[in-house]
Each structure stands twice: as C-alpha cells, then as structure tokens.
Design an enzyme around this catalytic site. Sequence first.
Site, PDB file in Angstrom:
ATOM      1  N   ASP A 163       1.014  -1.145  -0.017  1.00 34.43           N
ATOM      2  CA  ASP A 163      -0.036  -0.069   0.061  1.00 34.43           C
ATOM      3  C   ASP A 163       1.006   1.393   0.028  1.00 34.43           C
ATOM      4  O   ASP A 163       2.009   1.082   0.413  1.00 34.43           O
ATOM      5  CB  ASP A 163      -0.842   0.153   1.363  1.00 34.43           C
ATOM      6  CG  ASP A 163      -1.877   1.079   1.173  1.00 34.43           C
ATOM      7  OD1 ASP A 163      -2.542   1.277   0.209  1.00 34.43           O
ATOM      8  OD2 ASP A 163      -1.846   2.205   1.962  1.00 34.43           O
ATOM      9  N   HIS A 201      -5.739   6.996   7.407  1.00 36.19           N
ATOM     10  CA  HIS A 201      -4.893   5.931   6.421  1.00 36.19           C
ATOM     11  C   HIS A 201      -3.537   5.760   6.642  1.00 36.19           C
ATOM     12  O   HIS A 201      -3.001   6.978   7.134  1.00 36.19           O
ATOM     13  CB  HIS A 201      -5.188   6.269   4.870  1.00 36.19           C
ATOM     14  CG  HIS A 201      -6.708   5.903   4.600  1.00 36.19           C
ATOM     15  ND1 HIS A 201      -7.057   5.492   3.235  1.00 36.19           N
ATOM     16  CD2 HIS A 201      -7.924   6.214   4.981  1.00 36.19           C
ATOM     17  CE1 HIS A 201      -8.356   5.266   3.070  1.00 36.19           C
ATOM     18  NE2 HIS A 201      -8.789   5.782   4.337  1.00 36.19           N
TER      19      HIS A 201
END
Length: 237
Positions: A7, A153
């Site tokens: 990610d 996030h």
Amino acid sequence: MRQIVLDTETTGLDPKEGHRIIEMGCVEMINRRITDRYYHQFLQPDRQIEVAASRVHGITHEFLRDKPRFANVVTELMAFIQGAELIIHNASFDVGFINHELQLLQQNWQPLSHYCSITDTLTLARERHPGQKNSLDALCKRYNVDNSNRQLHGALLDARLLAEVYLAMTGGQVSLLSCQETNQVNNEAAIKRVHSERPPLKVVIPTSMELQAHEQKLVVIEKMSGGKCLWQALEQS
C-alpha cells in the site's frame, strides 16, 4: 509461494499532475501465512501535500522534511518485492504511482509488472460482492477483520489489514501472527473441553451377533498381523 501486500500514501491523486509517493508499506506472506518480515518507509516528495490528501492520511510536509527520497530507497524496495505476487487494493492507483517514480529516476527501471505479478483485491472483491461497497473498511467489516485502530489511512497498517482481508476473502489462514505463533495457537485450539453440564452420552450395548462378528474379525486381524493384534491382546489381559 511468496506474496507481498503493498500500500502507498501520496501527496494527491494523480502522478501526471506531479504528485508523489510519501509512504510505502509492504507485508510479506509465505504460503499464505503472514511472516514477521515487512518493508515500511516514509519519503520526502519535494512538493506540498494537498490538504484533502493530508486529511486522509494525516502526513504533513514538515514531518517528511528529513525523510529519504524515492531514489535513495528504490534498490531496497525492489529487492524486497522482486519475484513476489503483489496484493494491492485498487492496484492501478499504487502501481501507477510506483511506475511514475521509477520513470522519474531515468535509471532504466522497467514497469512494476516486469518484476512482480499483480493481484488487485478491489477487482476480486467486486467479483465476489457485486453492487456492494468494497472499500478496505467495508471489507474489514464484512470479513470481521478488526480495523478499530484505523483512525487515518497508513500504508503499513492498511497493508496488514488488507493481508487479513485477502486471506479471508480467498478462504485461507487469517492471522497477523508469525508462522510459529500461529502453529502454537492452532495446537492449543485443538483441545476441546466438554461442558460439565452436558447430558451423559448414550451407551449402545452390542447384540450377541455383533459380539460374535467382532471376535471373528479379531481372529482374522491376529492372523494377518502375525500375532500383533493389540485389541485382542487387551481383551485377553
């Protein structure tokens, strides 16, 4: 089988507009088990972070001032992921940014797909759950993956969550434990305790015909095993 769940966090949405990667997180899986190995790095993007992006991941330009640039870590990153299957949620986004960073270096790096195979869990989720929300948060809820620590996030946190989601979605081991710890938990979980208030088991008494058939079977086993029928030895003792 080696898989890397990957990610990134970025300064904005589109590398064509000059946006850059500011955080990368990679979690290793071997034979569908999460290992203790991971790669995590914050990066200096040499540009401002969009306000909307900062609201999502909470990373500020001031925090990144002393962090290395992509050029300083590319060899380490590529060595970690090369030859693995990359597991990425909305892969076109992260792959697009990494390919852009590789191209900016002008060091003859090939696109990411040259070094790794790529699996997009967003595409996988849409195939399994058409018409439903398939964000990482939605998938965590659907597959009972605890994302209570995900206030913002973060590349490494999201990679860890995605690893659990991917394993659950594809029907495999779901654990953030190492292989050794997972085996220990599985062994302990194999011990089943009988509840003290459970009603007694029903005892079935064999008929005389069944007992005779049993004795005849033991004689055959005794003969075929060369006198090593343990059951007959126990009954005779």
